[in-house]
Write a protein that holds these residues in place. Structure first.
Motif, PDB file in Angstrom:
ATOM      1  N   THR A 258       0.107 -34.874  31.240  1.00 17.71           N
ATOM      2  CA  THR A 258       1.374 -35.569  31.458  1.00 17.71           C
ATOM      3  C   THR A 258       2.326 -34.802  32.371  1.00 17.71           C
ATOM      4  O   THR A 258       3.322 -35.366  32.829  1.00 17.71           O
ATOM      5  CB  THR A 258       2.076 -35.822  30.110  1.00 17.71           C
ATOM      6  N   VAL A 259       2.038 -33.529  32.619  1.00 18.55           N
ATOM      7  CA  VAL A 259       2.897 -32.728  33.507  1.00 18.55           C
ATOM      8  C   VAL A 259       2.653 -33.166  34.944  1.00 18.55           C
ATOM      9  O   VAL A 259       1.541 -33.070  35.454  1.00 18.55           O
ATOM     10  CB  VAL A 259       2.605 -31.226  33.348  1.00 18.55           C
ATOM     11  N   GLY A 260       3.709 -33.661  35.603  1.00 22.12           N
ATOM     12  CA  GLY A 260       3.582 -34.216  36.943  1.00 22.12           C
ATOM     13  C   GLY A 260       3.543 -33.174  38.045  1.00 22.12           C
ATOM     14  O   GLY A 260       3.629 -31.967  37.802  1.00 22.12           O
ATOM     15  N   THR A 261       3.451 -33.693  39.290  1.00 23.94           N
ATOM     16  CA  THR A 261       3.315 -32.809  40.445  1.00 23.94           C
ATOM     17  C   THR A 261       4.547 -31.937  40.642  1.00 23.94           C
ATOM     18  O   THR A 261       4.435 -30.750  40.970  1.00 23.94           O
ATOM     19  CB  THR A 261       3.066 -33.641  41.712  1.00 23.94           C
ATOM     20  N   ARG A 262       5.751 -32.509  40.476  1.00 27.06           N
ATOM     21  CA  ARG A 262       6.965 -31.706  40.655  1.00 27.06           C
ATOM     22  C   ARG A 262       7.010 -30.548  39.666  1.00 27.06           C
ATOM     23  O   ARG A 262       7.359 -29.420  40.024  1.00 27.06           O
ATOM     24  CB  ARG A 262       8.212 -32.589  40.486  1.00 27.06           C
ATOM     25  N   HIS A 263       6.665 -30.828  38.422  1.00 28.30           N
ATOM     26  CA  HIS A 263       6.707 -29.775  37.414  1.00 28.30           C
ATOM     27  C   HIS A 263       5.628 -28.728  37.671  1.00 28.30           C
ATOM     28  O   HIS A 263       5.845 -27.524  37.465  1.00 28.30           O
ATOM     29  CB  HIS A 263       6.533 -30.375  36.021  1.00 28.30           C
ATOM     30  N   ARG A 264       4.459 -29.160  38.141  1.00 22.61           N
ATOM     31  CA  ARG A 264       3.394 -28.207  38.457  1.00 22.61           C
ATOM     32  C   ARG A 264       3.788 -27.327  39.649  1.00 22.61           C
ATOM     33  O   ARG A 264       3.449 -26.145  39.700  1.00 22.61           O
ATOM     34  CB  ARG A 264       2.087 -28.948  38.741  1.00 22.61           C
ATOM     35  N   ALA A 265       4.490 -27.922  40.606  1.00 24.03           N
ATOM     36  CA  ALA A 265       4.972 -27.141  41.745  1.00 24.03           C
ATOM     37  C   ALA A 265       6.039 -26.144  41.296  1.00 24.03           C
ATOM     38  O   ALA A 265       6.074 -25.002  41.768  1.00 24.03           O
ATOM     39  CB  ALA A 265       5.527 -28.072  42.815  1.00 24.03           C
TER      40      ALA A 265
ATOM     41  N   VAL B  18      14.711 -25.834  39.309  1.00 25.62           N
ATOM     42  CA  VAL B  18      15.254 -26.956  38.540  1.00 25.62           C
ATOM     43  C   VAL B  18      14.499 -28.226  38.933  1.00 25.62           C
ATOM     44  O   VAL B  18      14.334 -28.501  40.127  1.00 25.62           O
ATOM     45  CB  VAL B  18      16.767 -27.139  38.797  1.00 25.62           C
ATOM     46  N   VAL B  19      14.042 -28.973  37.931  1.00 18.60           N
ATOM     47  CA  VAL B  19      13.281 -30.196  38.174  1.00 18.60           C
ATOM     48  C   VAL B  19      13.964 -31.365  37.492  1.00 18.60           C
ATOM     49  O   VAL B  19      14.387 -31.259  36.340  1.00 18.60           O
ATOM     50  CB  VAL B  19      11.833 -30.081  37.644  1.00 18.60           C
ATOM     51  N   VAL B  20      14.061 -32.484  38.209  1.00 17.55           N
ATOM     52  CA  VAL B  20      14.517 -33.742  37.625  1.00 17.55           C
ATOM     53  C   VAL B  20      13.376 -34.740  37.752  1.00 17.55           C
ATOM     54  O   VAL B  20      12.885 -34.989  38.855  1.00 17.55           O
ATOM     55  CB  VAL B  20      15.780 -34.283  38.323  1.00 17.55           C
ATOM     56  N   SER B  21      12.960 -35.300  36.622  1.00 17.89           N
ATOM     57  CA  SER B  21      11.836 -36.230  36.613  1.00 17.89           C
ATOM     58  C   SER B  21      12.262 -37.597  37.138  1.00 17.89           C
ATOM     59  O   SER B  21      13.284 -38.146  36.706  1.00 17.89           O
ATOM     60  CB  SER B  21      11.279 -36.378  35.197  1.00 17.89           C
ATOM     61  N   GLU B  22      11.483 -38.118  38.070  1.00 17.02           N
ATOM     62  CA  GLU B  22      11.766 -39.447  38.611  1.00 17.02           C
ATOM     63  C   GLU B  22      11.446 -40.542  37.602  1.00 17.02           C
ATOM     64  O   GLU B  22      12.081 -41.591  37.597  1.00 17.02           O
ATOM     65  CB  GLU B  22      10.938 -39.662  39.882  1.00 17.02           C
ATOM     66  N   GLU B  23      10.480 -40.286  36.720  1.00 14.96           N
ATOM     67  CA  GLU B  23      10.064 -41.299  35.758  1.00 14.96           C
ATOM     68  C   GLU B  23      11.014 -41.396  34.562  1.00 14.96           C
ATOM     69  O   GLU B  23      11.363 -42.492  34.123  1.00 14.96           O
ATOM     70  CB  GLU B  23       8.647 -40.992  35.241  1.00 14.96           C
ATOM     71  N   THR B  24      11.428 -40.248  34.039  1.00 12.51           N
ATOM     72  CA  THR B  24      12.233 -40.247  32.811  1.00 12.51           C
ATOM     73  C   THR B  24      13.667 -39.777  33.016  1.00 12.51           C
ATOM     74  O   THR B  24      14.518 -39.988  32.152  1.00 12.51           O
ATOM     75  CB  THR B  24      11.577 -39.342  31.758  1.00 12.51           C
ATOM     76  N   GLY B  25      13.932 -39.100  34.130  1.00 12.19           N
ATOM     77  CA  GLY B  25      15.265 -38.536  34.358  1.00 12.19           C
ATOM     78  C   GLY B  25      15.487 -37.226  33.620  1.00 12.19           C
ATOM     79  O   GLY B  25      16.598 -36.675  33.663  1.00 12.19           O
TER      80      GLY B  25
ATOM     81  N   ILE C 194      15.645 -33.343  32.707  1.00 10.20           N
ATOM     82  CA  ILE C 194      15.898 -32.118  33.469  1.00 10.20           C
ATOM     83  C   ILE C 194      15.094 -30.980  32.862  1.00 10.20           C
ATOM     84  O   ILE C 194      15.061 -30.802  31.639  1.00 10.20           O
ATOM     85  CB  ILE C 194      17.391 -31.763  33.454  1.00 10.20           C
ATOM     86  N   SER C 195      14.441 -30.193  33.717  1.00 16.36           N
ATOM     87  CA  SER C 195      13.655 -29.050  33.266  1.00 16.36           C
ATOM     88  C   SER C 195      13.955 -27.845  34.145  1.00 16.36           C
ATOM     89  O   SER C 195      14.407 -27.989  35.283  1.00 16.36           O
ATOM     90  CB  SER C 195      12.148 -29.363  33.310  1.00 16.36           C
ATOM     91  N   VAL C 196      13.689 -26.660  33.608  1.00 13.49           N
ATOM     92  CA  VAL C 196      13.854 -25.413  34.349  1.00 13.49           C
ATOM     93  C   VAL C 196      12.569 -24.608  34.211  1.00 13.49           C
ATOM     94  O   VAL C 196      12.002 -24.510  33.120  1.00 13.49           O
ATOM     95  CB  VAL C 196      15.051 -24.583  33.828  1.00 13.49           C
ATOM     96  N   SER C 197      12.117 -24.019  35.329  1.00 14.27           N
ATOM     97  CA  SER C 197      10.913 -23.194  35.309  1.00 14.27           C
ATOM     98  C   SER C 197      11.236 -21.806  35.845  1.00 14.27           C
ATOM     99  O   SER C 197      11.932 -21.669  36.843  1.00 14.27           O
ATOM    100  CB  SER C 197       9.803 -23.840  36.151  1.00 14.27           C
ATOM    101  N   TYR C 198      10.715 -20.784  35.161  1.00  9.79           N
ATOM    102  CA  TYR C 198      10.833 -19.396  35.624  1.00  9.79           C
ATOM    103  C   TYR C 198       9.760 -18.569  34.923  1.00  9.79           C
ATOM    104  O   TYR C 198       9.360 -18.865  33.794  1.00  9.79           O
ATOM    105  CB  TYR C 198      12.218 -18.820  35.316  1.00  9.79           C
ATOM    106  N   SER C 199       9.240 -17.574  35.642  1.00  4.27           N
ATOM    107  CA  SER C 199       8.213 -16.672  35.111  1.00  4.27           C
ATOM    108  C   SER C 199       7.019 -17.429  34.541  1.00  4.27           C
ATOM    109  O   SER C 199       6.435 -17.018  33.533  1.00  4.27           O
ATOM    110  CB  SER C 199       8.811 -15.756  34.029  1.00  4.27           C
ATOM    111  N   GLY C 200       6.669 -18.549  35.162  1.00  8.26           N
ATOM    112  CA  GLY C 200       5.528 -19.331  34.703  1.00  8.26           C
ATOM    113  C   GLY C 200       5.796 -20.182  33.493  1.00  8.26           C
ATOM    114  O   GLY C 200       4.895 -20.857  32.986  1.00  8.26           O
ATOM    115  N   LYS C 201       7.033 -20.181  33.009  1.00  7.64           N
ATOM    116  CA  LYS C 201       7.398 -20.975  31.826  1.00  7.64           C
ATOM    117  C   LYS C 201       8.128 -22.240  32.262  1.00  7.64           C
ATOM    118  O   LYS C 201       8.691 -22.301  33.353  1.00  7.64           O
ATOM    119  CB  LYS C 201       8.281 -20.174  30.875  1.00  7.64           C
ATOM    120  N   LEU C 202       8.154 -23.238  31.388  1.00  7.39           N
ATOM    121  CA  LEU C 202       8.841 -24.488  31.676  1.00  7.39           C
ATOM    122  C   LEU C 202       9.671 -24.896  30.462  1.00  7.39           C
ATOM    123  O   LEU C 202       9.135 -25.112  29.377  1.00  7.39           O
ATOM    124  CB  LEU C 202       7.840 -25.591  32.014  1.00  7.39           C
ATOM    125  N   ILE C 203      10.982 -24.973  30.658  1.00  7.45           N
ATOM    126  CA  ILE C 203      11.883 -25.470  29.616  1.00  7.45           C
ATOM    127  C   ILE C 203      12.157 -26.940  29.929  1.00  7.45           C
ATOM    128  O   ILE C 203      12.792 -27.254  30.937  1.00  7.45           O
ATOM    129  CB  ILE C 203      13.206 -24.683  29.571  1.00  7.45           C
TER     130      ILE C 203
END
Length: 270
Positions: free
Chosen positions: A194-201, A214-221, A223-232
């Motif tokens: 379920t993790v999309g291309t933006r989040h994988r990038a 910082v990622v904003v999902s186009e499908e759900t809206g 907001i996520s944050v990624s750092y050090s290989g982690k995803l919040i």
């Protein structure tokens, strides 16, 4: 009774503690990477080599020695990204990279406000904030803008139909450095489908560098944050601001409180 035990001096104990702490930190840092699987395989080969020598299996011992010699150099090449990330993590600044001035705080505020609007309107976005490691070596193409960071510009860039909306925006040295950039995708096999291309990038660039994304999902809206290989995932704008401030602002919290009190005193005396 305990005379057969070696006598340890304070220096010996300190030496053991330091080495143990370094090994623990390295294993902890690599615990969620593919390196662990390879280390288990190497441990198995090591045990096999010891058994071969004890049983005088000369052919197997000869093959084992050849594998160890060639494999040592091969591991350095194969796991170059992991080694680079480990060294980068070791040298990472404790309090972030941005100086704690009004401009840095304004940039975080603009990014948070833009993410909030794009989240509400479900506009996909990918914003990379460079820290210590230069991201130029890990991004492809992109259009150089060198523009002031603002909510309006970020929303305009990611607005559907604009030429640069599909790529990532790179914030570098308090400026929008590039837009429409393409990032390396993570190869982490443990991520759900379920993790999309933006989040994988976003995860991919945070694995290669110390950047915050910082990622904003186009499908759900969401907001996520990624750092050090982690995803919040799925955080609100208030939490986003707190996370970005904690990761990017160098000055400790007590300086932030002092600055707040100073600003408050100034406002009351206007």
């Amino acid at each position: 009774m305990l005379e057969f035990l070696p006598k340890l001096s304070i220096t010996d104990v300190l030496d053991i503690v330091v080495v143990s702490a370094i090994l623990y930190w390295i294993l902890l840092s690599l615990s969620k990477t593919r390196v662990v699987q390879v280390l288990i395989g190497l441990l198995f080969l090591l045990v096999l080599g010891v058994v071969a020598k004890l049983l005088h299996l000369y052919t197997l011992s000869f093959l084992f020695n050849g594998v160890i010699t060639v494999g040592t150099f091969g591991l350095i090449v194969i796991f170059q990204p992991e080694i680079r990330r480990l060294l980068a993590k070791f040298g990472e600044s404790r309090f972030g990279i941005l100086s704690a001035d009004e401009e840095s705080e304004r940039i975080i505020e603009e990014i948070v406000r833009a993410a909030a609007v794009m989240s509400e309107d479900r506009i996909g976005a990918l914003i990379v904030i460079e820290r210590e490691i230069d991201v130029d070596n890990y991004i492809e193409s992109g259009t150089v803008l060198d523009a002031k960071v603002s909510k309006e510009l970020l929303i305009t860039i990611f607005w559907p139909g604009t030429p640069l909306h599909d790529g990532a925006v790179v914030v570098k040295k308090n400026r929008i450095y590039k837009a429409g950039a393409f990032l390396p995708l993570t190869l982490n096999p443990n991520l759900p489908q379920t993790v999309g291309t933006r989040h994988r990038a976003a995860i991919g660039i945070s694995e290669e560098t110390d950047a915050v994304t910082v990622v904003v999902s186009e499908e759900t809206g969401a907001i996520s944050v990624s750092y050090s290989g982690k995803l919040i995932k799925d955080i609100d704008p208030q939490k986003l601001k707190k996370v970005l401030t904690g990761l990017l602002i160098r000055t400790p919290q007590k300086d932030n409180r002092f600055r707040f009190l100073k600003r408050k005193f100034h406002e009351e005396n206007l």
